[in-house]
Design a protein around this motif. Structure first.
Motif, PDB file in Angstrom:
ATOM      1  N   LEU A  85     -12.535  -3.194 -28.250  1.00 58.17           N
ATOM      2  CA  LEU A  85     -12.035  -2.374 -27.139  1.00 58.17           C
ATOM      3  C   LEU A  85     -12.144  -0.886 -27.460  1.00 58.17           C
ATOM      4  CD1 LEU A  85      -8.918  -4.314 -25.838  1.00 58.17           C
ATOM      5  CD2 LEU A  85     -10.890  -3.586 -24.491  1.00 58.17           C
ATOM      6  N   LYS A  86     -11.787  -0.515 -28.662  1.00 62.58           N
ATOM      7  CA  LYS A  86     -11.891   0.889 -29.063  1.00 62.58           C
ATOM      8  C   LYS A  86     -13.342   1.363 -29.048  1.00 62.58           C
ATOM      9  CE  LYS A  86      -8.603   2.329 -32.119  1.00 62.58           C
ATOM     10  NZ  LYS A  86      -8.037   2.475 -33.454  1.00 62.58           N
ATOM     11  N   SER A  87     -14.265   0.436 -29.240  1.00 66.31           N
ATOM     12  CA  SER A  87     -15.682   0.789 -29.268  1.00 66.31           C
ATOM     13  C   SER A  87     -16.310   0.917 -27.892  1.00 66.31           C
ATOM     14  CB  SER A  87     -16.465  -0.264 -30.060  1.00 66.31           C
ATOM     15  OG  SER A  87     -16.045  -0.283 -31.387  1.00 66.31           O
ATOM     16  N   VAL A  88     -15.693   0.321 -26.876  1.00 67.15           N
ATOM     17  CA  VAL A  88     -16.287   0.380 -25.533  1.00 67.15           C
ATOM     18  C   VAL A  88     -15.583   1.345 -24.590  1.00 67.15           C
ATOM     19  CG1 VAL A  88     -17.326  -1.908 -25.616  1.00 67.15           C
ATOM     20  CG2 VAL A  88     -15.057  -1.650 -24.653  1.00 67.15           C
ATOM     21  N   VAL A  89     -14.305   1.624 -24.833  1.00 70.64           N
ATOM     22  CA  VAL A  89     -13.612   2.568 -23.955  1.00 70.64           C
ATOM     23  C   VAL A  89     -14.062   3.989 -24.288  1.00 70.64           C
ATOM     24  CG1 VAL A  89     -11.590   1.088 -23.656  1.00 70.64           C
ATOM     25  CG2 VAL A  89     -11.579   2.822 -25.443  1.00 70.64           C
ATOM     26  N   PRO A  90     -13.850   4.911 -23.365  1.00 73.21           N
ATOM     27  CA  PRO A  90     -14.250   6.298 -23.654  1.00 73.21           C
ATOM     28  C   PRO A  90     -13.665   6.788 -24.973  1.00 73.21           C
ATOM     29  CG  PRO A  90     -13.595   6.092 -21.372  1.00 73.21           C
ATOM     30  CD  PRO A  90     -13.267   4.774 -22.041  1.00 73.21           C
ATOM     31  N   PHE A 105     -25.394  -3.676 -24.209  1.00 66.47           N
ATOM     32  CA  PHE A 105     -24.314  -3.988 -25.149  1.00 66.47           C
ATOM     33  C   PHE A 105     -22.936  -3.908 -24.508  1.00 66.47           C
ATOM     34  CE2 PHE A 105     -27.758  -2.980 -28.015  1.00 66.47           C
ATOM     35  CZ  PHE A 105     -27.616  -3.941 -28.995  1.00 66.47           C
ATOM     36  N   TYR A 106     -22.759  -2.976 -23.576  1.00 68.59           N
ATOM     37  CA  TYR A 106     -21.453  -2.792 -22.949  1.00 68.59           C
ATOM     38  C   TYR A 106     -20.993  -4.079 -22.268  1.00 68.59           C
ATOM     39  CZ  TYR A 106     -17.816  -0.907 -19.933  1.00 68.59           C
ATOM     40  OH  TYR A 106     -16.627  -0.684 -19.299  1.00 68.59           O
ATOM     41  N   SER A 107     -21.828  -4.615 -21.390  1.00 64.38           N
ATOM     42  CA  SER A 107     -21.467  -5.843 -20.672  1.00 64.38           C
ATOM     43  C   SER A 107     -21.273  -7.007 -21.623  1.00 64.38           C
ATOM     44  CB  SER A 107     -22.538  -6.193 -19.633  1.00 64.38           C
ATOM     45  OG  SER A 107     -22.564  -5.231 -18.623  1.00 64.38           O
ATOM     46  N   PHE A 108     -22.156  -7.112 -22.583  1.00 63.02           N
ATOM     47  CA  PHE A 108     -22.055  -8.200 -23.556  1.00 63.02           C
ATOM     48  C   PHE A 108     -20.761  -8.094 -24.359  1.00 63.02           C
ATOM     49  CE2 PHE A 108     -22.969 -10.048 -27.762  1.00 63.02           C
ATOM     50  CZ  PHE A 108     -23.227 -11.353 -27.367  1.00 63.02           C
ATOM     51  N   MET A 150     -29.948 -11.958 -36.966  1.00 62.40           N
ATOM     52  CA  MET A 150     -29.350 -11.467 -35.739  1.00 62.40           C
ATOM     53  C   MET A 150     -29.407  -9.952 -35.741  1.00 62.40           C
ATOM     54  SD  MET A 150     -25.933 -13.364 -34.334  1.00 62.40           S
ATOM     55  CE  MET A 150     -25.046 -12.919 -35.767  1.00 62.40           C
ATOM     56  N   ASN A 151     -30.425  -9.394 -35.126  1.00 64.03           N
ATOM     57  CA  ASN A 151     -30.527  -7.947 -35.170  1.00 64.03           C
ATOM     58  C   ASN A 151     -30.759  -7.315 -33.812  1.00 64.03           C
ATOM     59  OD1 ASN A 151     -33.103  -8.777 -34.763  1.00 64.03           O
ATOM     60  ND2 ASN A 151     -33.928  -7.905 -36.636  1.00 64.03           N
ATOM     61  N   ASN A 152     -30.611  -8.086 -32.725  1.00 64.82           N
ATOM     62  CA  ASN A 152     -30.758  -7.479 -31.411  1.00 64.82           C
ATOM     63  C   ASN A 152     -29.884  -8.185 -30.391  1.00 64.82           C
ATOM     64  OD1 ASN A 152     -32.140  -9.773 -30.454  1.00 64.82           O
ATOM     65  ND2 ASN A 152     -34.054  -8.993 -31.286  1.00 64.82           N
ATOM     66  N   ILE A 153     -29.802  -7.610 -29.220  1.00 67.13           N
ATOM     67  CA  ILE A 153     -28.920  -8.138 -28.182  1.00 67.13           C
ATOM     68  C   ILE A 153     -29.377  -9.516 -27.707  1.00 67.13           C
ATOM     69  CG2 ILE A 153     -30.109  -6.983 -26.263  1.00 67.13           C
ATOM     70  CD1 ILE A 153     -26.314  -7.399 -26.599  1.00 67.13           C
ATOM     71  N   GLU A 154     -30.682  -9.776 -27.715  1.00 69.25           N
ATOM     72  CA  GLU A 154     -31.173 -11.076 -27.261  1.00 69.25           C
ATOM     73  C   GLU A 154     -30.694 -12.203 -28.174  1.00 69.25           C
ATOM     74  OE1 GLU A 154     -33.398  -8.445 -27.647  1.00 69.25           O
ATOM     75  OE2 GLU A 154     -33.462  -7.932 -25.525  1.00 69.25           O
ATOM     76  N   SER A 155     -30.764 -11.990 -29.474  1.00 70.96           N
ATOM     77  CA  SER A 155     -30.314 -13.038 -30.393  1.00 70.96           C
ATOM     78  C   SER A 155     -28.799 -13.221 -30.320  1.00 70.96           C
ATOM     79  CB  SER A 155     -30.771 -12.751 -31.817  1.00 70.96           C
ATOM     80  OG  SER A 155     -30.252 -11.535 -32.281  1.00 70.96           O
ATOM     81  N   LEU A 156     -28.056 -12.122 -30.131  1.00 67.64           N
ATOM     82  CA  LEU A 156     -26.603 -12.237 -29.974  1.00 67.64           C
ATOM     83  C   LEU A 156     -26.258 -13.003 -28.704  1.00 67.64           C
ATOM     84  CD1 LEU A 156     -25.401  -8.681 -31.029  1.00 67.64           C
ATOM     85  CD2 LEU A 156     -24.967 -10.824 -32.218  1.00 67.64           C
ATOM     86  N   THR A 157     -26.962 -12.706 -27.623  1.00 61.17           N
ATOM     87  CA  THR A 157     -26.717 -13.382 -26.357  1.00 61.17           C
ATOM     88  C   THR A 157     -27.021 -14.874 -26.482  1.00 61.17           C
ATOM     89  OG1 THR A 157     -27.232 -11.366 -25.147  1.00 61.17           O
ATOM     90  CG2 THR A 157     -27.300 -13.417 -23.901  1.00 61.17           C
ATOM     91  N   LYS A 158     -28.105 -15.207 -27.145  1.00 63.08           N
ATOM     92  CA  LYS A 158     -28.473 -16.604 -27.349  1.00 63.08           C
ATOM     93  C   LYS A 158     -27.396 -17.331 -28.144  1.00 63.08           C
ATOM     94  CE  LYS A 158     -32.148 -19.512 -29.168  1.00 63.08           C
ATOM     95  NZ  LYS A 158     -33.444 -19.547 -29.830  1.00 63.08           N
ATOM     96  N   GLU A 159     -26.917 -16.706 -29.204  1.00 59.85           N
ATOM     97  CA  GLU A 159     -25.868 -17.318 -30.018  1.00 59.85           C
ATOM     98  C   GLU A 159     -24.588 -17.492 -29.205  1.00 59.85           C
ATOM     99  OE1 GLU A 159     -23.332 -16.660 -34.113  1.00 59.85           O
ATOM    100  OE2 GLU A 159     -25.102 -15.431 -33.774  1.00 59.85           O
ATOM    101  N   PHE A 160     -24.251 -16.485 -28.404  1.00 60.01           N
ATOM    102  CA  PHE A 160     -23.038 -16.554 -27.593  1.00 60.01           C
ATOM    103  C   PHE A 160     -23.141 -17.669 -26.559  1.00 60.01           C
ATOM    104  CE2 PHE A 160     -20.515 -14.848 -23.922  1.00 60.01           C
ATOM    105  CZ  PHE A 160     -19.276 -15.096 -24.469  1.00 60.01           C
ATOM    106  N   LYS A 161     -24.297 -17.823 -25.931  1.00 64.07           N
ATOM    107  CA  LYS A 161     -24.468 -18.887 -24.940  1.00 64.07           C
ATOM    108  C   LYS A 161     -24.340 -20.260 -25.583  1.00 64.07           C
ATOM    109  CE  LYS A 161     -27.109 -16.362 -21.531  1.00 64.07           C
ATOM    110  NZ  LYS A 161     -28.381 -16.190 -20.861  1.00 64.07           N
ATOM    111  N   SER A 162     -24.885 -20.430 -26.758  1.00 67.47           N
ATOM    112  CA  SER A 162     -24.744 -21.723 -27.424  1.00 67.47           C
ATOM    113  C   SER A 162     -23.293 -21.967 -27.806  1.00 67.47           C
ATOM    114  CB  SER A 162     -25.644 -21.806 -28.651  1.00 67.47           C
ATOM    115  OG  SER A 162     -25.182 -20.965 -29.677  1.00 67.47           O
ATOM    116  N   LEU A 220     -22.311   0.457 -28.208  1.00 72.74           N
ATOM    117  CA  LEU A 220     -21.505  -0.491 -27.450  1.00 72.74           C
ATOM    118  C   LEU A 220     -21.017   0.056 -26.110  1.00 72.74           C
ATOM    119  CD1 LEU A 220     -19.425  -2.230 -30.265  1.00 72.74           C
ATOM    120  CD2 LEU A 220     -21.606  -2.906 -29.251  1.00 72.74           C
ATOM    121  N   ARG A 221     -21.116   1.353 -25.914  1.00 74.39           N
ATOM    122  CA  ARG A 221     -20.738   1.946 -24.629  1.00 74.39           C
ATOM    123  C   ARG A 221     -21.922   1.999 -23.653  1.00 74.39           C
ATOM    124  NH1 ARG A 221     -17.798   5.188 -28.344  1.00 74.39           N
ATOM    125  NH2 ARG A 221     -15.563   4.908 -28.043  1.00 74.39           N
ATOM    126  N   LYS A 222     -23.064   1.496 -24.086  1.00 71.62           N
ATOM    127  CA  LYS A 222     -24.271   1.534 -23.259  1.00 71.62           C
ATOM    128  C   LYS A 222     -24.752   0.118 -22.978  1.00 71.62           C
ATOM    129  CE  LYS A 222     -25.677   5.813 -25.479  1.00 71.62           C
ATOM    130  NZ  LYS A 222     -26.613   6.412 -26.402  1.00 71.62           N
TER     131      LYS A 222
END
Length: 107
Positions: A87-92, A46-49, A1-13, A41-43
């Protein structure tokens, strides 16, 4: 798991099954986000995910509380810790906003 696509796939499953049974998978996704991607994570994307993951953590805590499951376990604490860190990682990243997030979790 090293990119947003694999994380998204895992999350959907994960979302297709019972979240209570798969809480460890969700916590694993949180850990990957926090450890492997701390500076992005602020970009997007990754932000939406990350916001989706935070929302799922909140839903999981509600589900656990309503079923009164896992009495005597630190599961709720594990969820809260990841929720707070995400939350601390995504807020300003300014001091005022970080203090607000800390206050939210202290009650």
């Amino acid at each position: 798991m090293n990119n947003i696509e694999s994380l998204t796939k895992e999350f959907k499953s994960f979302k297709e099954s019972d979240p209570i049974k798969n809480y460890m998978q969700l916590l694993n996704i949180c850990d990957v986000l926090l450890h492997d991607f701390p500076n992005v994570l602020r970009k997007e994307p990754f932000y939406s995910f990350t916001l989706d993951i935070i929302n799922e953590l909140i839903e999981l805590r509600i589900e656990i509380g309503s079923r009164k499951m896992y009495d005597g376990y630190d599961l709720d604490l594990e969820i809260v810790i990841r929720e707070m860190n995400l939350l601390k990682s995504v807020v300003p990243n300014d001091e005022k906003m970080q203090k607000i997030i800390n206050r939210l979790f202290r009650g």
